[in-house]
Write an enzyme that holds these catalytic residues in place. Structure first.
Site, mmCIF file in Angstrom:
data_model
loop_
_atom_site.group_PDB
_atom_site.id
_atom_site.type_symbol
_atom_site.label_atom_id
_atom_site.label_comp_id
_atom_site.label_asym_id
_atom_site.label_seq_id
_atom_site.Cartn_x
_atom_site.Cartn_y
_atom_site.Cartn_z
ATOM 1 N N GLU A 1 6.246 -11.542 3.559
ATOM 2 C CA GLU A 1 6.323 -12.759 4.383
ATOM 3 C C GLU A 1 5.230 -12.794 5.444
ATOM 4 O OE1 GLU A 1 10.995 -14.161 4.315
ATOM 5 O OE2 GLU A 1 10.098 -13.641 6.218
ATOM 6 N N LYS B 1 13.885 -23.493 2.570
ATOM 7 C CA LYS B 1 15.098 -23.725 3.374
ATOM 8 C C LYS B 1 15.321 -25.230 3.526
ATOM 9 C CE LYS B 1 15.672 -19.781 6.506
ATOM 10 N NZ LYS B 1 15.830 -19.379 7.889
ATOM 11 N N HIS C 1 10.730 7.717 -14.048
ATOM 12 C CA HIS C 1 11.248 7.497 -15.397
ATOM 13 C C HIS C 1 11.360 6.016 -15.709
ATOM 14 C CE1 HIS C 1 12.215 11.795 -15.602
ATOM 15 N NE2 HIS C 1 12.391 11.629 -14.296
HETATM 16 O O1 PA5 Z 1 11.749 -13.143 8.488
HETATM 17 C C1 PA5 Z 1 12.204 -14.262 8.542
HETATM 18 O O2 PA5 Z 1 11.914 -15.045 9.457
HETATM 19 C C2 PA5 Z 1 13.203 -14.760 7.512
HETATM 20 O O3 PA5 Z 1 13.342 -13.888 6.457
HETATM 21 C C3 PA5 Z 1 14.561 -14.946 8.173
HETATM 22 O O4 PA5 Z 1 14.973 -13.727 8.728
HETATM 23 C C4 PA5 Z 1 15.601 -15.435 7.191
HETATM 24 O O5 PA5 Z 1 15.166 -16.616 6.586
HETATM 25 C C5 PA5 Z 1 16.917 -15.691 7.903
HETATM 26 O O6 PA5 Z 1 16.725 -16.573 8.953
HETATM 27 P P1 PA5 Z 1 17.764 -16.708 10.135
HETATM 28 O O7 PA5 Z 1 17.780 -15.411 10.851
HETATM 29 O O8 PA5 Z 1 17.221 -17.818 10.957
HETATM 30 O O9 PA5 Z 1 19.076 -17.026 9.523
#
Ligand code: PA5
Length: 462
Positions: A294, A436, A323
């Protein structure tokens, strides 16, 4: 202090075509790395830079509030149930899997020193949610709802189901079974938590989900199951101090970042494999995969130019995946940089009895399982080098609070430095937000009507 061995990335070991002349590269990037480290440390306190995670190791206030709450509820619950997804779950899973006694939830209460079992619901598979709710006694469960945005559909839907069940079982008392970790001001959950009067913890501003493990997101569940969060804080602080060193020759996060960056941009190694030789560190790889993917997978650079960068992180587990994946790593496309994590001292030494001496497995007798896993890790490293495949190894002394905190914080800084080398915004996630928003539209959230119509036509045309 954890160590990084990058010998097997060197062209002296694996040849010029697939290796790096590290001495030269470190010299060439010496000033650039110095500037990056100074810049990150200068920007970290400025609002909007998303670098507040670099201050989490010093947040004594959070530690105090977390400990206070943990001691208040001590002995009251049999289970902790964490609701969260992505950055709101992966760090918690990684750390508890690494640090709690293996098979914690199967241990007796005495074996757990009276601390509760812990479960994470980080997906929305109806069968597994129902399966867990069938076996948990919700009356004896403390539910920690974790979401930075306070509106993520997966987490909110789980919360709605469980809140409803809790209320039916406990009437007004259900509130005592819910603790919320979210933003201080924004989000639906913040509003609800304030209205309902839940106990809440704050995810500080400018800490993104994937960098939030050492905020209350992680510290609260860790304290609730008896992990030593002071030692976690010490690990972060010591590592933070070490990583303030602007000299590439002495800063392992900078070395890791530069090696990953150059392996990708100069040698075409666009897959980054994380392979701990420790089952307890298995979920550190899951956490790392999100952190790396990310943060670094970005369409545009900071100048707005389309670059589509980011190496693909892959998780592997030693010795198990010798393996499974090693055949590909040795003989498939030479497009990977492998990072091993080795534990120098396991908590246990497990002897293999001297039996079957006169058979083909007799050679194992008298050795230890520890010898075996170390031999396998060494063999994998050498066989990869034989095939001119670059690999580096992170060594941690042992799996404990201090070392795990050092390791994870180091990987966070490594990711941040790599992002600067790629000249991208490490801390946004437009690709995640897009998915989202599409989900909100498809589920009928107000304000997303146009997008919903658009999506329906795209879905039916596929
Ligand atoms: O790293 C990130 O920003 C995302 O992976 C969020 O953690 C994930 O989408 C969950 O979001 P939230 O904490 O707003 O529910």
């Amino acid at each position: 202090m954890i160590k990084l061995d990058y010998k097997n990335v060197s062209s002296l070991v694996i040849g010029e075509k697939n290796g790096l002349n590290l001495e030269n590269e470190f010299l060439e990037y010496k000033n650039r790395i110095k500037d990056i480290i100074i810049d990150l440390n200068q920007r970290k306190d400025k609002p909007g830079q998303w670098l507040q995670w670099m201050n989490l190791g010093y947040s004594e206030e959070t530690v105090w509030y977390v400990k206070e709450f943990a001691s208040m509820v001590e002995g009251r619950f049999e289970n902790i149930l964490v609701l969260g997804i992505g950055g709101s779950a992966l760090g918690g899973i990684a750390v508890t899997e690494a640090l709690l006694k293996p098979y914690w939830n199967l241990c007796s209460k005495e074996q757990r020193n009276n601390y509760p079992r812990i479960f994470f619901l980080d997906n929305i598979d109806p069968d597994s949610i129902k399966g867990l709710l069938d076996i948990l006694d919700l009356k004896k469960t403390l539910v920690n709802v974790i979401t930075k945005s306070g509106s993520t559909a997966e987490t909110m839907s789980q919360y709605m189901i469980i809140k409803d069940m809790l209320e039916k079982e406990l009437d007004d008392d259900y509130r005592k079974n819910i603790v919320v970790t979210t933003d201080q001001k924004i989000g639906v959950l913040r509003q609800l938590a304030d209205q309902e009067g839940y106990k809440t913890f704050v995810i500080p501003d400018d800490v993104g989900g994937r960098f939030s493990v050492f905020s209350a997101v992680g510290l609260l569940p860790f304290a609730l199951v008896g992990l030593d969060i002071d030692k976690i804080m010490s690990g972060i602080k010591d590592m933070d101090l070490a990583l303030k060193n602007t000299d590439i020759f002495e800063n392992i996060a900078a070395q890791g970042a530069l090696i990953n960056y150059l392996a990708d941009t100069k040698l075409g190694k666009d897959i980054s494999v994380m392979m701990p030789y420790s089952s307890r560190l298995r979920y550190i790889s899951d956490w790392y995969v999100q952190l790396w993917a990310e943060s670094l997978g970005k369409e545009c650079n900071k100048n707005g130019e389309k670059v589509n960068v980011g190496t693909t992180p892959v998780k592997a587990l030693g010795a198990t995946d010798q393996h499974s994946q090693l055949q590909l790593y040795n003989e498939g496309p030479n497009n990977k940089l492998i990072t091993f994590i080795r534990v120098e001292n396991f908590d246990n030494t497990l002897e293999i009895p001297k039996i079957f001496e006169y058979t083909g497995i007799g050679y194992l007798g008298g050795k230890t399982i520890n010898d075996l896993i170390n031999a396998e890790a060494d063999s994998t490293k050498v066989t990869l080098a034989d095939h001119s495949r670059p690999a580096m190894t992170i060594f941690i002394d042992k799996v404990d609070e201090y070392n795990i905190a050092e390791l994870m914080y180091m990987l966070e800084v490594q990711t941040a430095i790599a992002g600067e080398l790629y000249n991208i915004d490490t801390f946004n996630q437009p690709g995640v937000e897009q998915a989202k928003n599409y989900t909100y539209a498809l589920m009928g959230r107000a304000g997303y009507e146009d997008s919903a119509m658009n999506l329906q036509s795209k879905i039916s045309s596929v």
